[in-house]
Scaffold this motif. Structure first.
Motif, PDB file in Angstrom:
ATOM      1  N   ILE A 191     -76.008 -13.470  36.872  1.00 33.23           N
ATOM      2  CA  ILE A 191     -75.435 -14.283  35.957  1.00 33.23           C
ATOM      3  C   ILE A 191     -76.771 -14.929  35.695  1.00 33.23           C
ATOM      4  CG2 ILE A 191     -74.206 -16.881  36.375  1.00 33.23           C
ATOM      5  CD1 ILE A 191     -72.413 -15.068  38.667  1.00 33.23           C
ATOM      6  N   LEU A 192     -76.011 -14.990  34.393  1.00 34.02           N
ATOM      7  CA  LEU A 192     -77.285 -15.207  33.518  1.00 34.02           C
ATOM      8  C   LEU A 192     -78.174 -16.607  33.544  1.00 34.02           C
ATOM      9  CD1 LEU A 192     -77.331 -13.094  30.827  1.00 34.02           C
ATOM     10  CD2 LEU A 192     -78.731 -12.595  32.626  1.00 34.02           C
ATOM     11  N   ASP A 193     -79.077 -17.543  33.676  1.00 31.29           N
ATOM     12  CA  ASP A 193     -79.557 -18.654  33.957  1.00 31.29           C
ATOM     13  C   ASP A 193     -80.147 -19.237  32.317  1.00 31.29           C
ATOM     14  OD1 ASP A 193     -81.291 -17.884  35.193  1.00 31.29           O
ATOM     15  OD2 ASP A 193     -81.686 -19.472  36.509  1.00 31.29           O
ATOM     16  N   ASP A 194     -81.027 -17.882  31.833  1.00 28.07           N
ATOM     17  CA  ASP A 194     -82.263 -18.065  30.530  1.00 28.07           C
ATOM     18  C   ASP A 194     -82.614 -16.365  29.809  1.00 28.07           C
ATOM     19  OD1 ASP A 194     -84.181 -19.659  28.995  1.00 28.07           O
ATOM     20  OD2 ASP A 194     -85.146 -19.998  31.371  1.00 28.07           O
ATOM     21  N   PHE A 195     -83.004 -17.084  28.878  1.00 23.93           N
ATOM     22  CA  PHE A 195     -82.925 -15.993  28.086  1.00 23.93           C
ATOM     23  C   PHE A 195     -84.538 -16.135  27.202  1.00 23.93           C
ATOM     24  CE2 PHE A 195     -81.251 -18.161  25.134  1.00 23.93           C
ATOM     25  CZ  PHE A 195     -81.426 -18.570  23.694  1.00 23.93           C
ATOM     26  N   LEU A 196     -85.099 -14.646  27.033  1.00 26.17           N
ATOM     27  CA  LEU A 196     -85.647 -14.867  26.251  1.00 26.17           C
ATOM     28  C   LEU A 196     -86.028 -13.987  24.765  1.00 26.17           C
ATOM     29  CD1 LEU A 196     -88.747 -13.802  28.487  1.00 26.17           C
ATOM     30  CD2 LEU A 196     -88.953 -15.774  26.824  1.00 26.17           C
ATOM     31  N   ASP A 197     -85.918 -14.399  23.673  1.00 28.56           N
ATOM     32  CA  ASP A 197     -85.218 -14.240  22.345  1.00 28.56           C
ATOM     33  C   ASP A 197     -86.076 -13.034  21.693  1.00 28.56           C
ATOM     34  OD1 ASP A 197     -84.125 -12.918  20.247  1.00 28.56           O
ATOM     35  OD2 ASP A 197     -84.151 -15.128  19.153  1.00 28.56           O
ATOM     36  N   LEU A 198     -86.403 -11.972  22.123  1.00 30.53           N
ATOM     37  CA  LEU A 198     -87.589 -11.375  21.225  1.00 30.53           C
ATOM     38  C   LEU A 198     -86.778 -10.205  19.743  1.00 30.53           C
ATOM     39  CD1 LEU A 198     -89.893  -9.730  23.672  1.00 30.53           C
ATOM     40  CD2 LEU A 198     -90.008 -11.939  21.997  1.00 30.53           C
ATOM     41  N   THR A 199     -85.613 -10.867  19.147  1.00 27.50           N
ATOM     42  CA  THR A 199     -84.776  -9.994  18.415  1.00 27.50           C
ATOM     43  C   THR A 199     -85.987 -10.097  16.909  1.00 27.50           C
ATOM     44  OG1 THR A 199     -83.318 -11.890  18.537  1.00 27.50           O
ATOM     45  CG2 THR A 199     -82.483 -10.322  19.386  1.00 27.50           C
ATOM     46  N   LYS A 200     -85.461  -9.323  16.308  1.00 24.55           N
ATOM     47  CA  LYS A 200     -86.465  -9.774  14.934  1.00 24.55           C
ATOM     48  C   LYS A 200     -85.288  -9.101  13.839  1.00 24.55           C
ATOM     49  CE  LYS A 200     -88.073  -5.600  15.996  1.00 24.55           C
ATOM     50  NZ  LYS A 200     -89.574  -4.860  16.216  1.00 24.55           N
ATOM     51  N   GLY A 201     -85.750  -9.855  12.337  1.00 25.99           N
ATOM     52  CA  GLY A 201     -85.052  -9.305  11.238  1.00 25.99           C
ATOM     53  C   GLY A 201     -83.229 -10.347  10.856  1.00 25.99           C
ATOM     54  N   GLU A 202     -82.717  -9.937  11.726  1.00 29.04           N
ATOM     55  CA  GLU A 202     -81.334 -10.630  11.318  1.00 29.04           C
ATOM     56  C   GLU A 202     -81.275 -12.606  11.499  1.00 29.04           C
ATOM     57  OE1 GLU A 202     -76.641 -11.293  14.143  1.00 29.04           O
ATOM     58  OE2 GLU A 202     -78.847 -10.225  15.285  1.00 29.04           O
ATOM     59  N   VAL A 203     -80.540 -12.901  10.553  1.00 26.34           N
ATOM     60  CA  VAL A 203     -80.182 -14.625  10.593  1.00 26.34           C
ATOM     61  C   VAL A 203     -79.441 -14.799  12.194  1.00 26.34           C
ATOM     62  CG1 VAL A 203     -79.914 -16.651   9.844  1.00 26.34           C
ATOM     63  CG2 VAL A 203     -80.255 -14.113   7.908  1.00 26.34           C
ATOM     64  N   ILE A 204     -80.149 -15.766  12.919  1.00 27.60           N
ATOM     65  CA  ILE A 204     -79.543 -15.887  14.311  1.00 27.60           C
ATOM     66  C   ILE A 204     -79.397 -17.442  13.635  1.00 27.60           C
ATOM     67  CG2 ILE A 204     -79.704 -15.796  16.642  1.00 27.60           C
ATOM     68  CD1 ILE A 204     -80.996 -13.437  16.003  1.00 27.60           C
ATOM     69  N   THR A 205     -78.453 -18.143  13.315  1.00 25.60           N
ATOM     70  CA  THR A 205     -78.542 -19.079  13.133  1.00 25.60           C
ATOM     71  C   THR A 205     -77.657 -19.770  11.728  1.00 25.60           C
ATOM     72  OG1 THR A 205     -79.442 -21.985  12.840  1.00 25.60           O
ATOM     73  CG2 THR A 205     -80.413 -20.094  11.390  1.00 25.60           C
ATOM     74  N   PHE A 206     -76.438 -20.645  12.261  1.00 26.12           N
ATOM     75  CA  PHE A 206     -75.140 -21.764  11.058  1.00 26.12           C
ATOM     76  C   PHE A 206     -76.476 -21.994  10.071  1.00 26.12           C
ATOM     77  CE2 PHE A 206     -72.234 -20.027  14.296  1.00 26.12           C
ATOM     78  CZ  PHE A 206     -71.458 -18.938  14.026  1.00 26.12           C
ATOM     79  N   PHE A 207     -77.408 -22.692  10.348  1.00 25.06           N
ATOM     80  CA  PHE A 207     -77.884 -23.197   9.789  1.00 25.06           C
ATOM     81  C   PHE A 207     -79.653 -23.377   8.856  1.00 25.06           C
ATOM     82  CE2 PHE A 207     -76.258 -25.429  13.744  1.00 25.06           C
ATOM     83  CZ  PHE A 207     -75.346 -26.233  13.121  1.00 25.06           C
TER      84      PHE A 207
END
Length: 216
Positions: free
Chosen positions: A98-114
């Motif tokens: 049951i996750l409580d934190d993350f590290l984001d190492l994704t690349k190339g994709e736009v990950i925001t609505f703003f």
């Protein structure tokens, strides 16, 4: 009407209950999901992350369309499953985290609505996963399954679709990550921007490369 959304990952590509398939048009593209009336003023929105038949590889998933669809349909909470590789010998295949934190190492994709000029916002992530939803998941754990459920853990997200090298597995574990996957971080980020409470459960499907020989 209270609407609960479930995003099903690998192994959870079919709706959990019978419902009505629906295609939702958003500003970011189309999203497909199933709606089911659960009675007592509750509705389930089930979204298969990889599409019907698991046809979309992780780097081709339109996360913005998926989350925008749940937002536009008025979801009150989002629960997600994610198949992941274990970075720790004590997290065995078949265990859940049951996750409580993350590290984001994704690349190339736009990950925001703003992302447009003039619409600059910086989103707080003191609690990467919603505490109330995490508490609900913990309370729902069957005592028989409790030994195989880890109450917290950090999910490290890469873009995929390849698996990690032994050196990457060692590095990710040294950074404090517990499991590694390819989809969970974009969802968590976009749900937070959309104002949707989000909680994730990682299902360990394998030991990361190089851990197997050290696992008990």
């Amino acid at each position: 009407m209270r609407r609960i959304a479930i995003i099903g990952g690998t192994g959870f590509g079919e709706a959990l209950v019978a419902g009505t398939p629906e295609t939702v048009e958003t500003d970011y593209g189309m999203a497909s999901l199933t709606r089911a009336d659960l009675g007592e003023g509750r509705e389930l929105l089930f979204l298969a992350r990889h599409g019907a038949g698991h046809r979309l590889p992780p780097h081709r998933i339109n996360h913005r369309a998926n989350i925008a669809a749940l937002r536009d349909l008025g979801a009150d909470a989002v629960f997600a499953t994610a198949a992941a590789g274990s970075l720790r010998p004590e997290i065995a295949p078949g265990d859940m985290v049951i996750l409580d934190d993350f590290l984001d190492l994704t690349k190339g994709e736009v990950i925001t609505f703003f992302g447009e000029p003039g619409d600059v916002r910086h989103t707080d992530f003191v609690h990467p996963y919603d505490p109330a939803l995490r508490a609900a998941l913990l309370a729902a754990v069957d005592p028989m399954l409790a030994p195989n459920v880890h109450p917290c853990g950090t999910y490290l997200c890469v873009s995929g679709p390849r698996y990690e090298t032994p050196a990457e597995v060692r590095l990710f574990a040294a950074w404090g990550a517990h499991v590694v996957g390819m989809t969970g971080a974009p969802e968590a980020i976009l749900c937070r921007e959309a104002g949707l409470p989000y909680a994730g459960v990682a299902l360990a499907t394998n030991y990361g490369t190089g851990l197997l020989t050290d696992a008990p």
